[in-house]
Design a protein around this motif. Structure first.
Motif, PDB file in Angstrom:
ATOM      1  N   ALA A  94     -28.172   1.429  41.941  1.00 23.32           N
ATOM      2  CA  ALA A  94     -27.905   0.007  42.264  1.00 23.32           C
ATOM      3  C   ALA A  94     -28.007  -0.547  41.229  1.00 23.32           C
ATOM      4  CB  ALA A  94     -28.380  -0.377  43.663  1.00 23.32           C
ATOM      5  N   ARG A  95     -29.353  -0.514  40.499  1.00 22.08           N
ATOM      6  CA  ARG A  95     -29.764  -1.581  39.336  1.00 22.08           C
ATOM      7  C   ARG A  95     -28.734  -1.587  38.208  1.00 22.08           C
ATOM      8  NH1 ARG A  95     -33.212  -5.338  40.147  1.00 22.08           N
ATOM      9  NH2 ARG A  95     -34.983  -4.833  41.502  1.00 22.08           N
ATOM     10  N   ARG A 109     -24.269 -11.538  44.805  1.00 21.82           N
ATOM     11  CA  ARG A 109     -23.545 -11.067  46.275  1.00 21.82           C
ATOM     12  C   ARG A 109     -22.636 -10.349  45.809  1.00 21.82           C
ATOM     13  NH1 ARG A 109     -22.510 -12.427  51.457  1.00 21.82           N
ATOM     14  NH2 ARG A 109     -20.265 -12.894  51.770  1.00 21.82           N
ATOM     15  N   GLU A 110     -21.730 -10.834  45.027  1.00 19.80           N
ATOM     16  CA  GLU A 110     -20.365  -9.813  44.467  1.00 19.80           C
ATOM     17  C   GLU A 110     -20.843  -8.453  43.952  1.00 19.80           C
ATOM     18  OE1 GLU A 110     -16.999 -13.114  42.764  1.00 19.80           O
ATOM     19  OE2 GLU A 110     -19.045 -12.833  41.693  1.00 19.80           O
ATOM     20  N   SER A 111     -21.691  -8.522  43.190  1.00 18.91           N
ATOM     21  CA  SER A 111     -22.311  -7.197  42.558  1.00 18.91           C
ATOM     22  C   SER A 111     -22.662  -6.361  43.785  1.00 18.91           C
ATOM     23  CB  SER A 111     -23.467  -7.421  41.875  1.00 18.91           C
ATOM     24  OG  SER A 111     -23.199  -7.514  40.476  1.00 18.91           O
ATOM     25  N   VAL A 112     -23.217  -6.717  44.746  1.00 16.86           N
ATOM     26  CA  VAL A 112     -23.688  -5.911  45.927  1.00 16.86           C
ATOM     27  C   VAL A 112     -22.604  -5.399  46.653  1.00 16.86           C
ATOM     28  CG1 VAL A 112     -24.988  -5.769  47.995  1.00 16.86           C
ATOM     29  CG2 VAL A 112     -26.295  -6.816  46.192  1.00 16.86           C
ATOM     30  N   LEU A 113     -21.751  -6.296  46.900  1.00 15.60           N
ATOM     31  CA  LEU A 113     -20.207  -5.869  47.600  1.00 15.60           C
ATOM     32  C   LEU A 113     -19.591  -5.017  46.876  1.00 15.60           C
ATOM     33  CD1 LEU A 113     -19.378  -9.249  48.931  1.00 15.60           C
ATOM     34  CD2 LEU A 113     -20.333  -7.329  50.331  1.00 15.60           C
ATOM     35  N   ALA A 116     -21.224  -1.282  46.363  1.00 15.30           N
ATOM     36  CA  ALA A 116     -21.035  -0.595  47.824  1.00 15.30           C
ATOM     37  C   ALA A 116     -19.702  -0.086  47.841  1.00 15.30           C
ATOM     38  CB  ALA A 116     -21.304  -1.343  49.107  1.00 15.30           C
ATOM     39  N   GLU A 117     -18.719  -0.861  47.458  1.00 15.85           N
ATOM     40  CA  GLU A 117     -17.052  -0.256  47.475  1.00 15.85           C
ATOM     41  C   GLU A 117     -17.163   0.992  46.413  1.00 15.85           C
ATOM     42  OE1 GLU A 117     -14.051  -3.228  46.864  1.00 15.85           O
ATOM     43  OE2 GLU A 117     -15.184  -4.577  47.938  1.00 15.85           O
ATOM     44  N   VAL A 118     -17.529   0.677  45.265  1.00 14.50           N
ATOM     45  CA  VAL A 118     -17.171   1.466  44.315  1.00 14.50           C
ATOM     46  C   VAL A 118     -17.870   2.889  44.521  1.00 14.50           C
ATOM     47  CG1 VAL A 118     -16.517   0.091  42.388  1.00 14.50           C
ATOM     48  CG2 VAL A 118     -18.855   0.716  42.595  1.00 14.50           C
ATOM     49  N   LEU A 149     -15.736   0.617  37.393  1.00 12.41           N
ATOM     50  CA  LEU A 149     -14.772   0.013  38.135  1.00 12.41           C
ATOM     51  C   LEU A 149     -15.331  -1.376  38.977  1.00 12.41           C
ATOM     52  CD1 LEU A 149     -13.688   3.185  40.006  1.00 12.41           C
ATOM     53  CD2 LEU A 149     -12.356   1.953  38.374  1.00 12.41           C
ATOM     54  N   MET A 150     -16.406  -1.486  38.558  1.00 14.03           N
ATOM     55  CA  MET A 150     -17.106  -2.845  39.098  1.00 14.03           C
ATOM     56  C   MET A 150     -16.498  -4.174  39.158  1.00 14.03           C
ATOM     57  SD  MET A 150     -20.195  -2.463  40.629  1.00 14.03           S
ATOM     58  CE  MET A 150     -21.107  -4.016  40.428  1.00 14.03           C
ATOM     59  N   HIS A 151     -15.835  -4.416  38.000  1.00  9.13           N
ATOM     60  CA  HIS A 151     -15.217  -5.762  37.667  1.00  9.13           C
ATOM     61  C   HIS A 151     -13.579  -5.522  38.124  1.00  9.13           C
ATOM     62  CE1 HIS A 151     -15.184  -3.380  33.979  1.00  9.13           C
ATOM     63  NE2 HIS A 151     -14.000  -4.299  33.740  1.00  9.13           N
ATOM     64  N   ARG A 152     -13.196  -4.545  38.882  1.00  8.73           N
ATOM     65  CA  ARG A 152     -11.927  -4.405  39.098  1.00  8.73           C
ATOM     66  C   ARG A 152     -10.742  -4.197  37.758  1.00  8.73           C
ATOM     67  NH1 ARG A 152     -11.673  -5.092  44.595  1.00  8.73           N
ATOM     68  NH2 ARG A 152     -13.278  -6.641  45.540  1.00  8.73           N
ATOM     69  N   PRO A 153     -11.055  -3.329  36.844  1.00  6.68           N
ATOM     70  CA  PRO A 153     -10.205  -3.216  35.661  1.00  6.68           C
ATOM     71  C   PRO A 153      -8.969  -2.768  36.052  1.00  6.68           C
ATOM     72  CG  PRO A 153     -11.734  -1.460  35.861  1.00  6.68           C
ATOM     73  CD  PRO A 153     -12.134  -2.298  36.974  1.00  6.68           C
TER      74      PRO A 153
END
Lengths: 240, 265
Positions: A94-95, A109-113, A116-118, A149-153
């Motif tokens: 997670a970190r 907050r966005e990062s946590v969500l 979880a998604e990715v 994929l975290m930042h929706r590339p």
């Protein structure tokens, strides 16, 4: 709009030519396999695409953003998985994701969500709290893809992502990334020298000695699973 | 929070977590100056007489004299360690991850630099705490005044390390460079002996020591530990920081820098 446009790109190491007038495009949802033997210029091309190197000859555009003149906008559309592992083994899964998310401007907050998604997408949801050091090679690679994929590339670049993995892990990762292209419309540029990772419907780009030798649908270039033999013949003939 | 500050806080947090998990690194950073303080200084106390020079207002023992130099030594080693880890990260790939983030490269490198400096400040305060227990008591306000001085000297030394990291292409070359940088920089400074002592043996050595920016970092810390500002030292430190930071940013620039100088069409 193409996800990636490369036009007339050349690069030299001193007097040694690494890439010579390379041009190609990758469309959204397309899985493009960049095939080339060792020393073909794949890693140089990746260094240029990620702006680790800059060439004065040619142009690179990501989602229409010129990498030279608008590097931040172009890099923001791009997820990258490098050939060498770039995870921090002392941090948890997670970190690692949160660190990358912050570098790309995501709030906590966005990062946590997104994490979880990715992780869910890559079948790693239950590993979020684990130390990265505890993951095996295949899961570390999956984590790197999840992180990219975290930042929706809109464009995902992978430089030989299956090197050092066993057959099962290779197949799983290849399947995951094909699914990303097919289901999420992400453009994928997958550099490899392992021809068996290419599916018949993938686009193939054969790079050798800095030149593009062939570009087209795998099934059209070499029908009936003859791509490995075709690739060998093509790169051996040119080398001779 | 702006993307700049998010990246800064993430890089600082990452470095802090590394600092917590790498206890051996922390201990090693403390052992070195403590050996100098407890063993070396005790041996030289009788041999080296020190006159009253600013910022001191009375005679001091040699142990008291070398404390600022040892604080700077911690920061010097930390800066070189950070530079080494940058070269390692670049070879192993994690530096690439940082450099491909959609933020200006100068900002990302500055964040990395600042994170290393903050770690070095924690190490210095731990050292000062142990020195206090050993009996070296400094003015109470000195412990507060020294914070900005440590920040300035840490940034200067970190910028030198960053510049070195941008010029070195292979990890194996770094050990040699460290020896050629750390030892001359440390010994040709006011860390261990005052300038007037140096002048007694050699004018040339004295001039070299006076020119060495590390001497100015040491003097900045020395004056700050006695709640005083040494403006000349501050100007030297700030100037050196600006020059080496500019060189380091040039070195890491993909279009112009040293990293790609052999890779130009």
């Amino acid at each position: 709009m193409n996800a990636l446009d490369v036009t007339g790109l050349s690069f030299h190491y001193g007097r040694k030519e690494a890439l010579q007038s390379v041009s190609f495009s990758v469309m959204p949802g397309e899985f493009c396999a960049l095939l080339g033997p060792n020393g073909a210029g794949k890693s140089t091309l990746f260094a240029l695409l990620t702006r680790l190197f800059v060439s004065r000859q040619g142009r690179i555009a990501v989602m229409g953003q010129d990498l030279q003149t608008s590097p931040r906008a172009a890099l923001a559309c791009m997820g990258v998985v490098f050939q060498q592992m770039t995870l921090d083994l002392d941090l948890s899964v997670a970190r690692n994701l949160a660190y990358f998310g912050a570098l790309h401007g995501l709030s906590r907050r966005e990062s946590v969500l997104r994490a979880a998604e990715v992780l869910e997408r890559l079948d790693m949801a239950e590993r979020a709290g684990e130390k990265t050091r505890a993951l095996n090679g295949g899961h570390r690679r999956r984590l790197e893809i999840a992180r990219a994929l975290m930042h929706r590339p809109r464009l995902l670049l992978l430089d030989e992502p299956t090197v050092g993995l066993d057959a099962r892990a290779r197949a799983a990762i290849t399947a995951h990334v094909h699914a990303l292209a097919r289901d999420d419309g992400i453009a994928v540029l997958w550099a490899t020298h392992l021809v068996d990772e290419v599916a018949p419907d993938d686009t193939v780009l054969i790079l050798h000695k800095g030149h593009i030798l062939q570009h087209g649908r795998a099934a059209d270039i070499a029908p009936q699973n003859r791509l490995p033999a075709h690739f060998m013949a093509l790169t051996e003939d040119t080398a001779a | 929070m702006s993307p700049y500050l998010r990246a800064l806080s993430a890089i600082l947090l990452r470095e802090a977590l590394r600092f917590v998990t790498q206890r051996e690194r922390f201990l090693a950073a403390l052992v070195r100056p403590l050996v100098w303080l407890i063993v070396f200084a005790a041996g030289f106390r009788a041999a080296l007489g020190l006159s009253i020079t600013p910022p001191y207002q009375t005679y001091i023992t040699y142990e008291v004299y070398i404390v600022p130099g040892l604080c700077a030594m911690i920061q010097l080693f930390n800066a070189m360690q950070s530079a080494l880890s940058l070269v390692y990260d670049r070879e192993m790939g994690s530096m690439r991850l940082l450099l491909t983030a959609p933020l200006p490269r100068w900002w990302l490198l500055f964040c990395k630099l600042l994170a290393g400096v903050l770690v070095s400040i924690l190490q210095v305060y731990a050292f000062l705490g142990i020195a206090y227990l050993y009996g070296i008591r400094l003015p109470l306000m000195g412990y507060v005044w020294v914070l900005p001085a440590l920040l300035a000297s840490g940034l200067m030394l970190g910028a030198v390390g960053l510049f070195l990291a941008s010029t070195i292409r292979q990890l194996e070359n770094f050990a040699g460079v460290m020896n050629f940088v750390i030892f001359p920089v440390f010994f040709l400074s006011t860390a261990l002996y005052p300038l007037w002592r140096m002048a007694e043996s050699s004018r040339l050595l004295r001039d070299i020591c006076a020119f060495n920016p590390f001497s100015h970092a040491v003097e900045l810390i020395r004056f700050a530990l006695y709640a005083r500002l040494n403006p000349d030292a501050l100007v030297w430190v700030a100037l050196t920081f600006a020059i080496f930071l500019a060189l380091a940013l040039w070195g890491f620039d993909p279009a112009r820098g040293i990293m790609t100088r052999k890779a130009r069409p």
